[in-house]
Design an enzyme around this catalytic site. Sequence first.
Site, PDB file in Angstrom:
ATOM      1  N   VAL A 146      57.438  36.711  32.017  1.00 25.17           N
ATOM      2  CA  VAL A 146      57.409  35.683  33.055  1.00 25.17           C
ATOM      3  C   VAL A 146      58.746  34.940  33.108  1.00 25.17           C
ATOM      4  O   VAL A 146      59.231  34.571  34.186  1.00 25.17           O
ATOM      5  CB  VAL A 146      56.254  34.697  32.812  1.00 25.17           C
ATOM      6  CG1 VAL A 146      56.258  33.591  33.856  1.00 25.17           C
ATOM      7  CG2 VAL A 146      54.908  35.430  32.835  1.00 25.17           C
ATOM      8  N   CYS A 147      59.362  34.741  31.949  1.00 23.90           N
ATOM      9  CA  CYS A 147      60.582  33.930  31.865  1.00 23.90           C
ATOM     10  C   CYS A 147      61.703  34.395  32.798  1.00 23.90           C
ATOM     11  O   CYS A 147      62.275  33.571  33.525  1.00 23.90           O
ATOM     12  CB  CYS A 147      61.070  33.864  30.425  1.00 23.90           C
ATOM     13  SG  CYS A 147      59.900  33.036  29.309  1.00 23.90           S
ATOM     14  N   PRO A 148      62.058  35.689  32.831  1.00 19.65           N
ATOM     15  CA  PRO A 148      63.140  36.083  33.740  1.00 19.65           C
ATOM     16  C   PRO A 148      62.792  35.893  35.208  1.00 19.65           C
ATOM     17  O   PRO A 148      63.687  35.659  36.027  1.00 19.65           O
ATOM     18  CB  PRO A 148      63.386  37.556  33.400  1.00 19.65           C
ATOM     19  CG  PRO A 148      62.147  38.018  32.711  1.00 19.65           C
ATOM     20  CD  PRO A 148      61.626  36.819  31.982  1.00 19.65           C
TER      21      PRO A 148
ATOM     22  N   GLU B 116      61.119  33.371  36.435  1.00 23.17           N
ATOM     23  CA  GLU B 116      61.357  31.960  36.720  1.00 23.17           C
ATOM     24  C   GLU B 116      62.853  31.670  36.848  1.00 23.17           C
ATOM     25  O   GLU B 116      63.289  30.950  37.751  1.00 23.17           O
ATOM     26  CB  GLU B 116      60.770  31.086  35.608  1.00 23.17           C
ATOM     27  CG  GLU B 116      59.267  31.043  35.580  1.00 23.17           C
ATOM     28  CD  GLU B 116      58.776  29.907  34.706  1.00 23.17           C
ATOM     29  OE1 GLU B 116      57.899  29.172  35.165  1.00 23.17           O
ATOM     30  OE2 GLU B 116      59.283  29.752  33.575  1.00 23.17           O
ATOM     31  N   ILE B 117      63.635  32.210  35.913  1.00 16.57           N
ATOM     32  CA  ILE B 117      65.079  31.993  35.959  1.00 16.57           C
ATOM     33  C   ILE B 117      65.660  32.579  37.240  1.00 16.57           C
ATOM     34  O   ILE B 117      66.491  31.951  37.913  1.00 16.57           O
ATOM     35  CB  ILE B 117      65.754  32.622  34.723  1.00 16.57           C
ATOM     36  CG1 ILE B 117      65.260  31.928  33.445  1.00 16.57           C
ATOM     37  CG2 ILE B 117      67.270  32.524  34.824  1.00 16.57           C
ATOM     38  CD1 ILE B 117      65.675  32.642  32.173  1.00 16.57           C
TER      39      ILE B 117
END
Length: 233
Positions: free
Chosen positions: A79-81, A83-84
């Site tokens: 999920v993190c990439p 969002e970035i």
Amino acid sequence: MACDAGIKAREEKIEKNENNQTEIKKEKKMSSTMVLRKMPEFKMSAYDAKTGHYTTVSSEDYVGKWTVVCFYPADFTFVCPTEIAAMNAKYDEFQELGVEILPISTDTKFSHKRFVETEPILKGLKLTIGADTTKSVAESFGVLIEEEGVALRGRFLFNPNGVCVAQEVQADSVGRNVNEFLRQVRAWQHATATGEVCPAGWRPGKKTLPVNTDVEQMTGRVGDYITIEEILS
């Protein structure tokens, strides 16, 4: 913890004392909110994706600016990439509003560099990513999961006076909405500039509530100024 499929409540640790009696070890309490508090002071290494070089960032860099400090659990997750990348896709819009963006995780600057270079969705990244390797920054913002050494998804908006006016903190399996966040930024900037207040769902061009001029007439009569249909439109 980072991007786990299931969300589990944190459990209190049970230990035996010197008399072999069961005791519950109290966890450090995470700050309930950063809202209306000043930005904590910090300084850390970082990776500047725009230039491809390592750098240093500190709270001093954001004095007098609208600033978004955005924690994420870890590099090389799922999920993190997304969002970035979503924040990066709106980078020019944030810049037009005079807003600086600082994503942070507890990974090293070396990990950040490799992450940006290998993750396809981060191609063309313009952001600088903070490396909170001591975990002290996440702790000062109240988002550190101490036993796992990672941060929750915590996003904080600071006004030019360095005061937090909005925050969103959630667990790891669901990403945040950058379009909604941009709406909030615009609303906060409008309210700050005009002294008016913004009803639910406010966007530029929609009706505000002029409490700065009509507060007595509006008290208990908000429905005379705005309808639910206008709010939801």
